[in-house]
Design a protein around this motif. Structure first.
Motif, PDB file in Angstrom:
ATOM      1  N   PHE A 304       0.835  -1.199   0.000  1.00 40.43           N
ATOM      2  CA  PHE A 304       0.000   0.000   0.000  1.00 40.43           C
ATOM      3  C   PHE A 304       0.871   1.250   0.000  1.00 40.43           C
ATOM      4  CE2 PHE A 304      -1.823   3.429   2.563  1.00 40.43           C
ATOM      5  CZ  PHE A 304      -2.919   3.762   1.778  1.00 40.43           C
ATOM      6  N   PHE A 305       1.886   1.280   0.848  1.00 35.39           N
ATOM      7  CA  PHE A 305       2.750   2.454   0.914  1.00 35.39           C
ATOM      8  C   PHE A 305       3.560   2.622  -0.363  1.00 35.39           C
ATOM      9  CE2 PHE A 305       2.218   1.767   5.559  1.00 35.39           C
ATOM     10  CZ  PHE A 305       1.675   3.003   5.850  1.00 35.39           C
ATOM     11  N   VAL A 306       4.011   1.501  -0.949  1.00 36.54           N
ATOM     12  CA  VAL A 306       4.768   1.587  -2.201  1.00 36.54           C
ATOM     13  C   VAL A 306       3.906   2.169  -3.298  1.00 36.54           C
ATOM     14  CG1 VAL A 306       5.895   0.245  -4.011  1.00 36.54           C
ATOM     15  CG2 VAL A 306       6.343  -0.281  -1.616  1.00 36.54           C
ATOM     16  N   SER A 307       2.648   1.672  -3.438  1.00 36.13           N
ATOM     17  CA  SER A 307       1.770   2.134  -4.511  1.00 36.13           C
ATOM     18  C   SER A 307       1.327   3.576  -4.287  1.00 36.13           C
ATOM     19  CB  SER A 307       0.552   1.218  -4.631  1.00 36.13           C
ATOM     20  OG  SER A 307      -0.187   1.210  -3.434  1.00 36.13           O
ATOM     21  N   SER A 308       1.070   3.958  -3.034  1.00 36.98           N
ATOM     22  CA  SER A 308       0.596   5.312  -2.766  1.00 36.98           C
ATOM     23  C   SER A 308       1.698   6.349  -2.902  1.00 36.98           C
ATOM     24  CB  SER A 308      -0.019   5.384  -1.369  1.00 36.98           C
ATOM     25  OG  SER A 308       0.945   5.057  -0.381  1.00 36.98           O
ATOM     26  N   SER A 309       2.968   5.927  -2.750  1.00 39.36           N
ATOM     27  CA  SER A 309       4.078   6.858  -2.872  1.00 39.36           C
ATOM     28  C   SER A 309       4.597   6.978  -4.296  1.00 39.36           C
ATOM     29  CB  SER A 309       5.231   6.421  -1.946  1.00 39.36           C
ATOM     30  OG  SER A 309       5.733   5.163  -2.357  1.00 39.36           O
ATOM     31  N   ARG A 310       4.044   6.203  -5.202  1.00 40.97           N
ATOM     32  CA  ARG A 310       4.492   6.237  -6.594  1.00 40.97           C
ATOM     33  C   ARG A 310       4.168   7.597  -7.210  1.00 40.97           C
ATOM     34  NH1 ARG A 310       2.202   4.388 -11.896  1.00 40.97           N
ATOM     35  NH2 ARG A 310       0.222   4.541 -10.814  1.00 40.97           N
ATOM     36  N   LYS A 311       5.150   8.173  -7.916  1.00 36.25           N
ATOM     37  CA  LYS A 311       4.937   9.457  -8.565  1.00 36.25           C
ATOM     38  C   LYS A 311       4.015   9.292  -9.767  1.00 36.25           C
ATOM     39  CE  LYS A 311       9.479  11.242  -7.256  1.00 36.25           C
ATOM     40  NZ  LYS A 311      10.782  11.761  -7.758  1.00 36.25           N
ATOM     41  N   ARG A 312       3.319  10.355 -10.102  1.00 36.42           N
ATOM     42  CA  ARG A 312       2.416  10.324 -11.240  1.00 36.42           C
ATOM     43  C   ARG A 312       3.188   9.981 -12.506  1.00 36.42           C
ATOM     44  NH1 ARG A 312      -1.538  15.293 -13.215  1.00 36.42           N
ATOM     45  NH2 ARG A 312      -2.897  14.027 -14.544  1.00 36.42           N
ATOM     46  N   TYR A 313       2.632   9.100 -13.319  1.00 34.27           N
ATOM     47  CA  TYR A 313       3.195   8.624 -14.585  1.00 34.27           C
ATOM     48  C   TYR A 313       4.392   7.695 -14.390  1.00 34.27           C
ATOM     49  CZ  TYR A 313       0.387  12.531 -16.277  1.00 34.27           C
ATOM     50  OH  TYR A 313      -0.639  13.401 -16.510  1.00 34.27           O
ATOM     51  N   GLU A 314       4.784   7.457 -13.154  1.00 41.07           N
ATOM     52  CA  GLU A 314       5.879   6.517 -12.918  1.00 41.07           C
ATOM     53  C   GLU A 314       5.322   5.096 -12.990  1.00 41.07           C
ATOM     54  OE1 GLU A 314       9.105   5.321  -9.422  1.00 41.07           O
ATOM     55  OE2 GLU A 314       7.739   7.008  -9.161  1.00 41.07           O
ATOM     56  N   PRO A 315       5.958   4.210 -13.758  1.00 36.41           N
ATOM     57  CA  PRO A 315       5.412   2.851 -13.901  1.00 36.41           C
ATOM     58  C   PRO A 315       5.571   2.050 -12.610  1.00 36.41           C
ATOM     59  CG  PRO A 315       7.560   2.999 -14.941  1.00 36.41           C
ATOM     60  CD  PRO A 315       7.193   4.400 -14.533  1.00 36.41           C
ATOM     61  N   TYR A 316       4.650   1.127 -12.393  1.00 39.69           N
ATOM     62  CA  TYR A 316       4.794   0.208 -11.272  1.00 39.69           C
ATOM     63  C   TYR A 316       5.988  -0.705 -11.532  1.00 39.69           C
ATOM     64  CZ  TYR A 316       0.196   1.410  -9.375  1.00 39.69           C
ATOM     65  OH  TYR A 316      -0.867   2.070  -8.826  1.00 39.69           O
ATOM     66  N   ARG A 317       6.790  -0.905 -10.526  1.00 39.06           N
ATOM     67  CA  ARG A 317       7.914  -1.833 -10.608  1.00 39.06           C
ATOM     68  C   ARG A 317       7.587  -3.044  -9.730  1.00 39.06           C
ATOM     69  NH1 ARG A 317      12.690   0.259 -12.725  1.00 39.06           N
ATOM     70  NH2 ARG A 317      12.563   2.474 -13.278  1.00 39.06           N
ATOM     71  N   TYR A 318       7.936  -4.216 -10.222  1.00 35.11           N
ATOM     72  CA  TYR A 318       7.563  -5.455  -9.543  1.00 35.11           C
ATOM     73  C   TYR A 318       8.784  -6.328  -9.287  1.00 35.11           C
ATOM     74  CZ  TYR A 318       2.767  -4.338 -10.986  1.00 35.11           C
ATOM     75  OH  TYR A 318       1.558  -3.726 -11.181  1.00 35.11           O
ATOM     76  N   GLN A 319       8.622  -7.207  -8.320  1.00 37.91           N
ATOM     77  CA  GLN A 319       9.591  -8.264  -8.045  1.00 37.91           C
ATOM     78  C   GLN A 319       8.851  -9.597  -7.968  1.00 37.91           C
ATOM     79  OE1 GLN A 319      10.926  -6.427  -4.425  1.00 37.91           O
ATOM     80  NE2 GLN A 319      12.925  -5.873  -5.267  1.00 37.91           N
ATOM     81  N   VAL A 320       9.500 -10.628  -8.447  1.00 36.79           N
ATOM     82  CA  VAL A 320       8.929 -11.971  -8.402  1.00 36.79           C
ATOM     83  C   VAL A 320       9.146 -12.548  -7.004  1.00 36.79           C
ATOM     84  CG1 VAL A 320       9.021 -14.299  -9.392  1.00 36.79           C
ATOM     85  CG2 VAL A 320       9.402 -12.299 -10.851  1.00 36.79           C
ATOM     86  N   THR A 321       8.116 -13.184  -6.458  1.00 32.53           N
ATOM     87  CA  THR A 321       8.193 -13.750  -5.104  1.00 32.53           C
ATOM     88  C   THR A 321       7.896 -15.241  -5.169  1.00 32.53           C
ATOM     89  OG1 THR A 321       5.878 -13.202  -4.704  1.00 32.53           O
ATOM     90  CG2 THR A 321       7.493 -11.581  -4.033  1.00 32.53           C
ATOM     91  N   ASP A 322       8.936 -16.033  -5.349  1.00 37.62           N
ATOM     92  CA  ASP A 322       8.748 -17.466  -5.558  1.00 37.62           C
ATOM     93  C   ASP A 322       8.223 -18.201  -4.337  1.00 37.62           C
ATOM     94  OD1 ASP A 322       9.457 -17.325  -8.184  1.00 37.62           O
ATOM     95  OD2 ASP A 322      11.500 -18.064  -7.913  1.00 37.62           O
ATOM     96  N   ARG A 323       8.323 -17.591  -3.167  1.00 39.50           N
ATOM     97  CA  ARG A 323       7.817 -18.279  -1.976  1.00 39.50           C
ATOM     98  C   ARG A 323       6.315 -18.515  -2.064  1.00 39.50           C
ATOM     99  NH1 ARG A 323       9.819 -15.884   3.614  1.00 39.50           N
ATOM    100  NH2 ARG A 323       8.378 -17.524   4.282  1.00 39.50           N
ATOM    101  N   GLY A 324       5.630 -17.677  -2.828  1.00 44.33           N
ATOM    102  CA  GLY A 324       4.201 -17.884  -3.003  1.00 44.33           C
ATOM    103  C   GLY A 324       3.869 -19.204  -3.662  1.00 44.33           C
ATOM    104  N   LEU A 325       4.778 -19.722  -4.472  1.00 41.07           N
ATOM    105  CA  LEU A 325       4.545 -20.990  -5.163  1.00 41.07           C
ATOM    106  C   LEU A 325       4.503 -22.173  -4.211  1.00 41.07           C
ATOM    107  CD1 LEU A 325       6.956 -20.541  -8.215  1.00 41.07           C
ATOM    108  CD2 LEU A 325       4.469 -20.279  -8.226  1.00 41.07           C
TER     109      LEU A 325
END
Length: 357
Positions: A304-325
């Motif tokens: 939530f904090f990462v998404s809310s702090s994202r600057k306007r027009y800045e793309p979302y950046r992601y990381q893969v989390t293999d532990r979910g598998l």
């Protein structure tokens, strides 16, 4: 929004039926048998040629052509690669050793939910019209082989399987041959699948953890979600340091020209993969557990904090989390989709209330 509610509801219904008849559990058991009796690989190596553009930047990747609303073509190909690498060492050429149906067959490796009757809003008994669960899975396997062969229509070298014909031009499904991730090739002799090595060159191959197959994720994720997830795995190998430090993103041109995925499919895939714990919004080292930087633990609040702090027009950046598998795919997906259904229903109720006010 109505379409989102209906599609989510259909998916929940399908997962509920698959859980009820334990079809995913049965497929997982069959896949685990292959894994335990074979080489027990920790991960499966996939050539990224499957995700590469065809014949130039204007042609879609083979993967994008397998993002279909129906059928199991993409699932079949990935499970065939899993079966090959459980059995064969790197450099060995694939030959088919499984029957199409019956005990220990290709049909055993796939989960199905059965036929749904919209009029009665119930799933039909397998005995209806002489159908059985095994018949349904066999038809799905045959349909997948036709789709994978059909990728070569007009350009034969794109086919991912080769299905020979009999004297009367009927398909001899049992004798199918698996092709490499780049397709059959343009020569008279087909480019039959050979187990690859994990290539040192960045992006030449990617790894798919065995848990993706053994815990049901291959059975329950939609093709667009699988395609999005594989794209992130390619990106994480292209730029491993950036992936760990600040995450990776896909701009529109790369999404369209490199991976051949539509914007709506990509965005929905990203959202669902986040919900299921397979990717997350990127976090710099220090924002999460430093010893386990790719842990999905305690992720919702931080996301939530990462998404809310994202600057306007800045793309979302992601990381893969293999532990979910490592989690049970059916349980995770049913939980998250049930929560989403409640949110969609509440939003629809609010709109109805506003329109009548």
């Amino acid at each position: 929004m109505a379409d989102a509610r209906e599609s989510n509801q259909r998916r929940l219904r399908r997962l509920g039926q698959m859980d009820k008849i334990r079809s995913v559990e049965g497929a997982n058991r069959a896949l685990k048998g292959l894994w335990e009796e074979g080489r027990r690989p920790d991960s499966i190596v996939l050539r990224s040629a499957l995700l590469a553009p065809r014949d130039g930047d204007d042609a879609p990747s083979l993967l994008s052509r397998l993002v279909l609303p129906k059928g199991i073509a993409l699932r079949f190909y990935l499970l065939a690669v899993f079966e090959a690498q459980c059995r064969l060492e790197a450099g060995k050429q694939w030959t088919n050793v499984l029957p199409l149906s019956g005990r220990g067959s290709w049909s055993d490796l796939f989960a199905a939910d059965g036929a749904y009757d919209a009029k009665s809003a119930t799933y039909m008994h397998y005995t209806a019209n002489g159908r059985t669960a095994e018949d349904l899975r066999l038809r799905q396997v045959q349909g997948a082989l036709r789709t994978l062969e059909g990728l070569g229509s007009g350009q034969y070298h794109h086919a991912l399987v080769d299905v020979p014909r009999g004297k009367r031009e009927q398909r001899l499904y049992q004798s199918f041959r698996l092709m490499k991730e780049s397709g059959r090739g343009g020569n008279q002799s087909p480019d039959t699948y050979v187990v690859p090595k994990d290539h040192w060159h960045a992006g030449a191959t990617i790894k798919i953890p065995a848990h993706f197959f053994l815990n049901g994720w291959a059975q329950v994720l939609n093709p667009s979600e699988v395609a999005t997830w594989l794209a992130f795995r390619v990106l994480s190998k292209w730029a491993p340091d950036k992936h760990l430090a600040s995450g990776v993103y896909v701009h529109g041109e790369m999404r369209t020209n490199t991976f051949g995925l539509r914007r709506d499919a990509w965005e929905d895939g990203c959202q669902r993969l986040r919900d299921f714990g397979l990717i997350r919004f990127a976090r710099a080292v220090g924002e999460a557990e430093v010893t386990q930087p790719l842990s999905a633990d305690n992720g919702d609040l931080l996301d939530f904090f990462v998404s809310s702090s994202r600057k306007r027009y800045e793309p979302y950046r992601y990381q893969v989390t293999d532990r979910g598998l490592e989690q049970d795919a059916v349980k995770v997906c049913r939980r998250e989709l049930t929560l989403r259904q409640k949110q969609l229903d509440q939003a629809a109720a609010k709109r109805r209330g506003a329109s009548t006010a």
